[in-house]
Structure formats: C-alpha cells, structure tokens
Scaffold this active site. Structure first.
Site, mmCIF file in Angstrom:
data_model
loop_
_atom_site.group_PDB
_atom_site.id
_atom_site.type_symbol
_atom_site.label_atom_id
_atom_site.label_comp_id
_atom_site.label_asym_id
_atom_site.label_seq_id
_atom_site.Cartn_x
_atom_site.Cartn_y
_atom_site.Cartn_z
ATOM 1 N N ASP A 177 0.861 -1.186 0.000
ATOM 2 C CA ASP A 177 0.000 0.000 0.000
ATOM 3 C C ASP A 177 0.896 1.235 0.000
ATOM 4 O O ASP A 177 1.371 1.644 1.043
ATOM 5 C CB ASP A 177 -0.900 -0.026 1.235
ATOM 6 C CG ASP A 177 -1.748 1.214 1.391
ATOM 7 O OD1 ASP A 177 -1.872 1.988 0.443
ATOM 8 O OD2 ASP A 177 -2.275 1.403 2.501
ATOM 9 N N GLU A 211 -0.100 10.488 0.299
ATOM 10 C CA GLU A 211 -1.491 10.034 0.332
ATOM 11 C C GLU A 211 -1.921 9.641 1.734
ATOM 12 O O GLU A 211 -3.071 9.857 2.128
ATOM 13 C CB GLU A 211 -1.671 8.840 -0.623
ATOM 14 C CG GLU A 211 -3.111 8.384 -0.814
ATOM 15 C CD GLU A 211 -3.576 7.340 0.210
ATOM 16 O OE1 GLU A 211 -4.792 7.078 0.248
ATOM 17 O OE2 GLU A 211 -2.735 6.812 0.973
#
Length: 356
Positions: A177, A211
């Site tokens: 991720d 992010e």
C-alpha cells in the site's frame, strides 16, 4: 512476470518511502519508467510524473501513491528509550518485537520495538499496545548516546520487513500500500512503449506523495496537470480473513480480480468504460461501494479544478498497514491489463459528461 519487472518490484518494495520522505523510492521509480516515457517532471514535494505525448491538449492520468506509513521520533527519555508519533496510519498494536530502521543524517540506525515479557506483566490487567506505550530501543544507555547516533526529534522510522513471494501465489511485504500501485502503472507505461501503441492524447503516469496523511500529493499535482480523465489505482481490503464484517466492508476476495468502485467521486461513464473493457477482454473483476468518499487519491482528482472524470481500480489486499500486506499475483497482472486496455479505449477529447 518477466524477470526485469520482478527485480524492479522487489527493489522498489524493499526501499523505504515514508510519507514526506519519498525521494529515494521516487528515484528508483523514475529510473525504471524513463525508457517508456517522453519526458518527466517533479513537483516541490516529490511527486513524479512521466509523460507520453506531452504536446497533446487532452490529458489522461493514471495514478498511484508512493508513500508508506511510518513513525516520527517524538521524545527521547533520559534512559535512552524513544517514544514516537504516527506518520500516517501506523498501528501500535503490531509494533512490539518489530525491527525498525531510523533514518538520520549519519545513516540508518537499527532499533527494535521493545516490550515486557508476558510473565512479568499483570496479564489479567493487560492492555493492548498504544502509541503512548510502545517505544524503541536502539541499544543506547542514555539520551546522549542516542543523540550521538544522529537520532533527534523528527527522525523517521520504518519497519524493516522485506518483500517475499509466498508459495508462488502471493506477494507479501510492507508498503504494498501503495508502491505495488506505482509498479503497476509503470508496467502499463512499459507495455504501451514495447507494444508500439500510439496514443491520441497525453498520458500522465503519476506517482504521488503524501497520500497516507490526506491525499496531499494528489491534490497538489491534480491542480498542476489539470487532466481531463484520471484512473486511480490503490489497494482495498480483502474481506475473507477473520474479523471482517462483509455487511459493512463488502465481499472482496484476493485472486478474483481488480475491484471497480461505485460512489459519488467515481464518474459513472469512465467506470462503465472500464467495465465494458474488462468484459470484452475477459478480465475478471469485482465491485465495491464506497459511499461518501473513496478514501483514495480518486477524491483529490475528482474534485480538483472544475472536476475531473475519475475512476478507481483497486487491488484486493490482506492485512493493510501491517508488515505482511498480501496480494495475489493474478490480481496484480489483471490490474495492469485492465488499466492498459482501458487506456487504449479512450478517444482523443472524449466527453464523459452525463449531459451535453
């Protein structure tokens, strides 16, 4: 997967890329993608953009994010133990007994998350580890020794665990991720180049930063590029392992294909183009409902400028924000194929508006 691609994937995932400190990983990514693009640019905070057909007026983005969760040194005790703050969604529950790398001006300093043995704790009153109770031990006897190693408040630490292939079926490691997303969009660029595809629009291959703390890198770069279309890839939760509630989280399986999202930030016509492409090319896919927000960089692109036609293709992943994030090899291949085939379907100046 060809050997060169696998070697890049392994090197890229093993490199640390903490939120706000992504530059070394970004260098690796740019080095890999350079042969497949016409030019590139970077922004002030480290987002890297490879461009194909930079002269074109119509702009299409494919995007992933480059950063991983980590920790900040926050306090050093007189005895030389180190307390932390989260940098992104770091999980204190998994920290005890983990090895970490602390990044300093003098280089990497090794440390461990210490924890008292079970037989010296009052087990009947045991509490789960929290950010207030977990701590690092770097082998120092006092604060002065810690500081001589180059460690100070603000230094970043990441877990040390590295990438493996599990039983020739799954990729496992920290920071899939979403550096696995960066790998996938890089592979799309490679395939476009090696297959000799001539695109009628400008394609912007975007590897965004920050992010994990609120889609910040995507927000910045969306305003700079001002794209017409954006296809975002990130990870989503496989919900088959214990402790997931399918009524709330959906019924998502690793190995059953990419996940196409439905929600207000997802532009329906772009999403439907992806679905039609997947059906035509016999790419397996799953569906998810994301309600108010996707929680991914899709939101930053969709609501930037005057609105960008955006869609989200997610990779099913087990054990998010741990050191054993797990994805199925077939899903990785199918996300790459889905983005690649969809790019070939987009027409120059295609109008995705609902009403014209």
């Amino acid at each position: 997967m060809r050997q060169e691609s696998f070697d890049f994937l392994q090197k890229y995932l093993n490199n640390s890329s903490p939120t706000g400190f992504e530059s070394e990983g970004q260098k690796l990514w740019l080095e890999y993608v350079k042969p497949y693009i016409d030019e590139y640019f970077v922004d002030t905070y480290g987002t890297v953009v490879g461009v194909i057909n930079p002269q074109a007026e119509y702009k299409v983005v494919i995007e992933a994010h480059a950063d991983e969760i980590s920790w900040f040194v926050n306090y050093i005790t007189p005895e030389g133990y180190i307390y932390l703050k989260r940098n992104g969604g770091s999980d204190a529950l998994i920290a005890p007994s983990k090895r970490v790398n602390i990044y300093t001006a003098k280089g990497i300093v090794k440390a461990v998350f210490g924890w008292p043995a079970i037989h010296v704790r009052k087990v009947e009153n045991d509490k789960a580890p929290t950010i207030e109770t977990v701590f690092l031990d770097c082998g120092a006897s006092n604060r002065e020794e810690v500081e001589k190693m180059g460690i100070h408040v603000g230094c970043v630490a990441t877990f040390e665990d590295e990438f493996i292939v599990m039983n020739d079926r799954y990729y496992v490691g920290r920071a899939l991720d979403n550096r696995i997303g960066g790998f996938m969009i890089a592979e799309v660029a490679r395939q476009l180049k090696e297959n000799g595809n001539q695109l009628p629009f400008g394609l912007y291959i975007v590897n965004s930063v920050q992010e994990e703390i609120g889609l910040r890198g995507a927000e910045m770069i969306a305003h700079r590029i001002k794209p017409d279309v954006a296809i975002i890839t990130d990870v989503t939760h496989d919900t088959q392992s214990p402790m997931y509630d399918k009524k709330n989280s959906g019924d998502i399986h690793c190995g059953k294909g990419p996940v196409i999202a439905y929600g207000p930030a997802v532009q329906n016509n772009v999403r439907d183009l992806i679905i039609r492409t997947a059906q035509e090319k016999e790419i397996p896919f799953q569906r998810s409902a994301v309600s108010r927000a996707t929680g991914t960089d899709t939101d930053a692109f969709a609501y930037s400028n005057a609105g960008v036609a955006s869609a989200l293709i997610s990779l099913p992943l087990k054990y998010m924000h741990t050191t054993v994030e797990t994805v199925h090899k077939d899903d990785v291949d199918n996300v790459i194929k889905m983005i690649y085939e969809t790019i070939l379907k987009i027409q120059d100046k295609q109008d995705f508006r609902y009403l014209t």
